[in-house]
Design a protein around this motif. Structure first.
Motif, mmCIF file in Angstrom:
data_model
loop_
_atom_site.group_PDB
_atom_site.id
_atom_site.type_symbol
_atom_site.label_atom_id
_atom_site.label_comp_id
_atom_site.label_asym_id
_atom_site.label_seq_id
_atom_site.Cartn_x
_atom_site.Cartn_y
_atom_site.Cartn_z
ATOM 1 N N LYS A 1 -51.586 47.018 27.529
ATOM 2 C CA LYS A 1 -52.819 46.995 28.313
ATOM 3 C C LYS A 1 -53.810 45.976 27.740
ATOM 4 C CE LYS A 1 -56.421 50.051 30.166
ATOM 5 N NZ LYS A 1 -56.955 51.441 30.182
ATOM 6 N N ASP A 2 -54.263 45.063 28.596
ATOM 7 C CA ASP A 2 -55.245 44.028 28.219
ATOM 8 C C ASP A 2 -54.747 43.129 27.093
ATOM 9 O OD1 ASP A 2 -57.045 45.157 30.078
ATOM 10 O OD2 ASP A 2 -57.784 46.571 28.577
ATOM 11 N N LYS A 3 -53.439 42.980 26.953
ATOM 12 C CA LYS A 3 -52.872 42.125 25.904
ATOM 13 C C LYS A 3 -51.910 41.103 26.488
ATOM 14 C CE LYS A 3 -52.828 44.806 21.617
ATOM 15 N NZ LYS A 3 -53.809 45.793 22.079
ATOM 16 N N LYS A 4 -51.872 39.934 25.852
ATOM 17 C CA LYS A 4 -50.803 38.989 26.128
ATOM 18 C C LYS A 4 -49.626 39.335 25.226
ATOM 19 C CE LYS A 4 -53.846 35.180 27.482
ATOM 20 N NZ LYS A 4 -54.300 33.798 27.164
ATOM 21 N N GLY A 5 -48.416 39.086 25.729
ATOM 22 C CA GLY A 5 -47.252 39.434 24.928
ATOM 23 C C GLY A 5 -46.073 38.507 25.167
ATOM 24 N N LEU A 6 -45.235 38.408 24.167
ATOM 25 C CA LEU A 6 -43.973 37.693 24.250
ATOM 26 C C LEU A 6 -42.913 38.578 23.614
ATOM 27 C CD1 LEU A 6 -42.436 35.007 24.878
ATOM 28 C CD2 LEU A 6 -42.884 34.357 22.504
ATOM 29 N N PHE A 7 -41.724 38.593 24.214
ATOM 30 C CA PHE A 7 -40.710 39.555 23.797
ATOM 31 C C PHE A 7 -39.388 38.841 23.539
ATOM 32 C CE2 PHE A 7 -43.551 41.116 27.181
ATOM 33 C CZ PHE A 7 -44.417 41.815 26.368
ATOM 34 N N VAL A 8 -38.819 39.101 22.365
ATOM 35 C CA VAL A 8 -37.597 38.440 21.923
ATOM 36 C C VAL A 8 -36.573 39.511 21.559
ATOM 37 C CG1 VAL A 8 -36.591 36.798 20.296
ATOM 38 C CG2 VAL A 8 -39.009 36.577 20.958
ATOM 39 N N SER A 9 -35.377 39.404 22.111
ATOM 40 C CA SER A 9 -34.337 40.399 21.834
ATOM 41 C C SER A 9 -33.092 39.736 21.257
ATOM 42 C CB SER A 9 -33.949 41.149 23.117
ATOM 43 O OG SER A 9 -34.953 42.061 23.473
ATOM 44 N N PHE A 10 -32.621 40.322 20.169
ATOM 45 C CA PHE A 10 -31.394 39.859 19.515
ATOM 46 C C PHE A 10 -30.244 40.754 19.981
ATOM 47 C CE2 PHE A 10 -34.607 37.890 17.076
ATOM 48 C CZ PHE A 10 -34.033 36.825 16.393
ATOM 49 N N ILE A 11 -29.318 40.158 20.707
ATOM 50 C CA ILE A 11 -28.156 40.912 21.208
ATOM 51 C C ILE A 11 -27.031 40.700 20.195
ATOM 52 C CG2 ILE A 11 -26.853 41.491 23.297
ATOM 53 C CD1 ILE A 11 -28.735 39.537 24.796
ATOM 54 N N THR A 12 -27.239 41.269 19.042
ATOM 55 C CA THR A 12 -26.317 41.116 17.909
ATOM 56 C C THR A 12 -26.151 42.476 17.237
ATOM 57 O OG1 THR A 12 -28.152 40.569 16.422
ATOM 58 C CG2 THR A 12 -27.024 38.727 17.490
ATOM 59 N N ASN A 13 -25.004 42.670 16.581
ATOM 60 C CA ASN A 13 -24.736 43.978 15.959
ATOM 61 C C ASN A 13 -25.095 45.099 16.936
ATOM 62 O OD1 ASN A 13 -23.847 43.172 13.309
ATOM 63 N ND2 ASN A 13 -25.949 42.570 12.883
ATOM 64 N N VAL A 14 -24.555 45.015 18.122
ATOM 65 C CA VAL A 14 -24.935 45.943 19.201
ATOM 66 C C VAL A 14 -24.324 47.317 18.919
ATOM 67 C CG1 VAL A 14 -25.041 46.310 21.692
ATOM 68 C CG2 VAL A 14 -24.983 43.983 20.784
ATOM 69 N N ILE B 1 -49.428 40.698 21.129
ATOM 70 C CA ILE B 1 -48.263 41.370 20.558
ATOM 71 C C ILE B 1 -47.002 40.575 20.863
ATOM 72 C CG2 ILE B 1 -47.893 42.872 22.577
ATOM 73 C CD1 ILE B 1 -47.133 45.055 20.381
ATOM 74 N N ILE B 2 -46.198 40.385 19.836
ATOM 75 C CA ILE B 2 -44.881 39.775 19.982
ATOM 76 C C ILE B 2 -43.870 40.803 19.490
ATOM 77 C CG2 ILE B 2 -43.331 37.953 19.186
ATOM 78 C CD1 ILE B 2 -45.715 36.099 19.017
ATOM 79 N N ALA B 3 -42.966 41.197 20.359
ATOM 80 C CA ALA B 3 -41.953 42.187 19.991
ATOM 81 C C ALA B 3 -40.645 41.479 19.672
ATOM 82 C CB ALA B 3 -41.748 43.183 21.125
ATOM 83 N N ILE B 4 -40.137 41.749 18.480
ATOM 84 C CA ILE B 4 -38.823 41.251 18.082
ATOM 85 C C ILE B 4 -37.902 42.465 18.029
ATOM 86 C CG2 ILE B 4 -37.516 40.000 16.336
ATOM 87 C CD1 ILE B 4 -40.073 38.741 15.367
ATOM 88 N N THR B 5 -36.926 42.489 18.911
ATOM 89 C CA THR B 5 -36.153 43.709 19.146
ATOM 90 C C THR B 5 -34.674 43.514 18.858
ATOM 91 O OG1 THR B 5 -37.712 44.400 20.869
ATOM 92 C CG2 THR B 5 -35.532 45.422 20.904
ATOM 93 N N HIS B 6 -34.090 44.479 18.164
ATOM 94 C CA HIS B 6 -32.638 44.543 18.035
ATOM 95 C C HIS B 6 -32.114 45.334 19.231
ATOM 96 C CE1 HIS B 6 -28.970 46.688 16.147
ATOM 97 N NE2 HIS B 6 -28.589 45.540 16.679
ATOM 98 N N PHE B 7 -31.432 44.663 20.134
ATOM 99 C CA PHE B 7 -30.915 45.339 21.335
ATOM 100 C C PHE B 7 -29.644 46.102 20.984
ATOM 101 C CE2 PHE B 7 -28.623 45.758 25.305
ATOM 102 C CZ PHE B 7 -29.630 46.239 26.133
ATOM 103 N N LYS B 8 -29.582 47.349 21.418
ATOM 104 C CA LYS B 8 -28.498 48.243 21.000
ATOM 105 C C LYS B 8 -28.388 49.404 21.971
ATOM 106 C CE LYS B 8 -32.208 49.992 18.238
ATOM 107 N NZ LYS B 8 -33.074 48.986 18.882
ATOM 108 N N GLY B 9 -27.432 50.298 21.712
ATOM 109 C CA GLY B 9 -27.358 51.540 22.462
ATOM 110 C C GLY B 9 -28.348 52.548 21.893
ATOM 111 N N HIS B 10 -28.496 53.666 22.579
ATOM 112 C CA HIS B 10 -29.367 54.731 22.077
ATOM 113 C C HIS B 10 -28.880 56.065 22.615
ATOM 114 C CE1 HIS B 10 -32.902 57.124 21.106
ATOM 115 N NE2 HIS B 10 -33.250 56.163 20.272
ATOM 116 N N GLU B 11 -28.799 57.036 21.713
ATOM 117 C CA GLU B 11 -28.227 58.338 22.055
ATOM 118 C C GLU B 11 -29.089 59.145 23.010
ATOM 119 O OE1 GLU B 11 -30.414 58.372 18.136
ATOM 120 O OE2 GLU B 11 -28.908 57.112 19.119
ATOM 121 N N GLN B 12 -30.382 58.832 23.126
ATOM 122 C CA GLN B 12 -31.267 59.615 23.994
ATOM 123 C C GLN B 12 -31.688 58.884 25.255
ATOM 124 O OE1 GLN B 12 -34.102 60.566 20.717
ATOM 125 N NE2 GLN B 12 -33.839 62.670 21.368
ATOM 126 N N THR B 13 -31.674 57.558 25.222
ATOM 127 C CA THR B 13 -32.130 56.789 26.383
ATOM 128 C C THR B 13 -31.073 55.826 26.915
ATOM 129 O OG1 THR B 13 -33.126 55.156 24.893
ATOM 130 C CG2 THR B 13 -34.553 56.924 25.700
#
Length: 362
Positions: free
Chosen positions: A267-280, A147-159
């Protein structure tokens, strides 16, 4: 100590943002986690229709091309939403992804909605956590090799913030899994929306839902809470928003469940995680609008440690802005709970070394 790799948004004619992303993911170790014929889930949030803060599809092509060059077989994926919107079922979800630019001709990989047509194609992953015993994960993600997660990093009203943990833990869960995270109780029936179509009754695994005709001649669904197991199947099957989740989990409990669901996803997976700190933006991309950013565009970060990555993104935003904009936007929500619990259960470390990669000359 974990390493988080970072590149800022500056560019030169010989070093554009796509070039910098290529360098970043290579440095972060993409070539070490993918082997020939691996099915690689590239987890992303396609953005709710009308929201414009999501990640540009062009970036995903860089990831797809590199995966394929390593012999892997990538697919873009997300799971259906619990709320009723433009991504509630796979038909609407695929339409939204296409409208927002995530066509295969652009991204270089197909889109697969992880939990199927109605959000009930799930695989239970046992983790025996403090709050979650068996996580309900969208099958396309649960069955992937990498799994490779490509994430838009931002605020969140619940977390407080929405980063890699949120993208993986909540975003990979089936609709029943999302219900488990958001709610400490069982769904209720909105009788004004109920059409008595019987879909909920037909698919309830315990027979807890019945469509009943009342003395006034009206017919609508009724839930027997002694029989209901809170699986969320009725929420997934209803087309009319009549089966309503109770959004009553505290922000702290929600954050800790998200961390445990992330543990199940990885669980039982390799992963790489990428976060874009843009349009926060201060809120989640699940809204059909996006409020003005609380921080300028800062850069892109990557790591094999999702906890270190989220912590680094928060630190970079606070350093750039000179204050905690997430706390300011949502003063009653503590973002620390999610990271503290994630570290506690062994997902990663909040201590990290930040390494600059591919910084263009100004």
């Amino acid at each position: 100590m974990s390493v988080v790799y970072f590149t800022d948004m500056t560019t030169t004619p010989g070093m554009g943002l796509l070039d910098k992303l290529r360098i970043l993911v290579e440095k972060a170790g993409i070539s070490r986690i993918i082997k020939k014929d691996d099915l690689v889930a590239v987890k992303i949030h396609f953005g709710e229709y009308g929201n414009m803060a999501y990640i540009r599809p062009n970036y995903t092509r860089v990831i797809a091309d590199r995966i394929k060059s390593l012999g892997g077989k990538p697919f873009l994926t997300d799971a259906n939403t619990l709320y009723k919107g433009s991504r509630t079922n796979a038909v609407d979800h695929l339409w939204t992804a296409t409208v927002n630019g995530f066509a295969q001709e652009v991204t270089g990989m197909p889109v697969i909605i992880a939990d199927g047509l109605r959000g009930n194609d799930e695989t239970e992953v046992p983790i025996d956590g403090e709050y979650v015993k068996n996580a309900k994960i969208g099958s396309a993600i649960a069955l992937a090799d990498v799994i490779i997660a490509i994430t838009h990093f931002k605020g969140h009203e619940q977390t407080g913030f929405g980063g890699t943990l949120k993208n993986l833990g909540m975003g990979s869960a089936s609709r029943a899994g999302k219900l488990e995270q958001h709610s400490t109780s069982k769904p209720v029936v909105n009788v004004d929306n109920c059409t008595a179509c019987g879909m909920c009754e037909r698919y309830c695994p315990t027979g807890a839902v019945k469509v009943v005709k009342f003395e006034n001649g009206k017919r609508y669904a009724v839930i027997d809470y002694d029989t209901c197991i809170g699986c969320g199947q009725c929420v997934a099957m209803c087309n009319y928003g009549a089966m309503v989740p109770q959004w009553n989990a505290s922000s702290e409990l929600l954050s800790m469940k998200i961390a445990e669901y992330t543990k199940a996803v990885l669980k039982d997976k390799k992963g790489l995680f990428v976060s874009f700190i843009t349009n926060v933006s201060p809120d989640c991309d699940c809204w059909s609008i996006n409020r003005p950013p609380v921080a300028p565009d800062i850069g892109i970060a990557a790591s094999t440690d999702p906890v270190a990555l989220d912590q680094a993104c928060i630190d970079l935003v606070i350093k750039q802005v000179g204050k905690d904009p997430f706390k300011e936007a949502h003063p009653d929500v503590s973002w620390e709970a999610q990271l503290a619990h994630a570290e506690k259960i062994g997902l990663g470390s909040r201590k990290y070394e930040l390494q600059n990669v591919g910084i263009a000359l100004r």
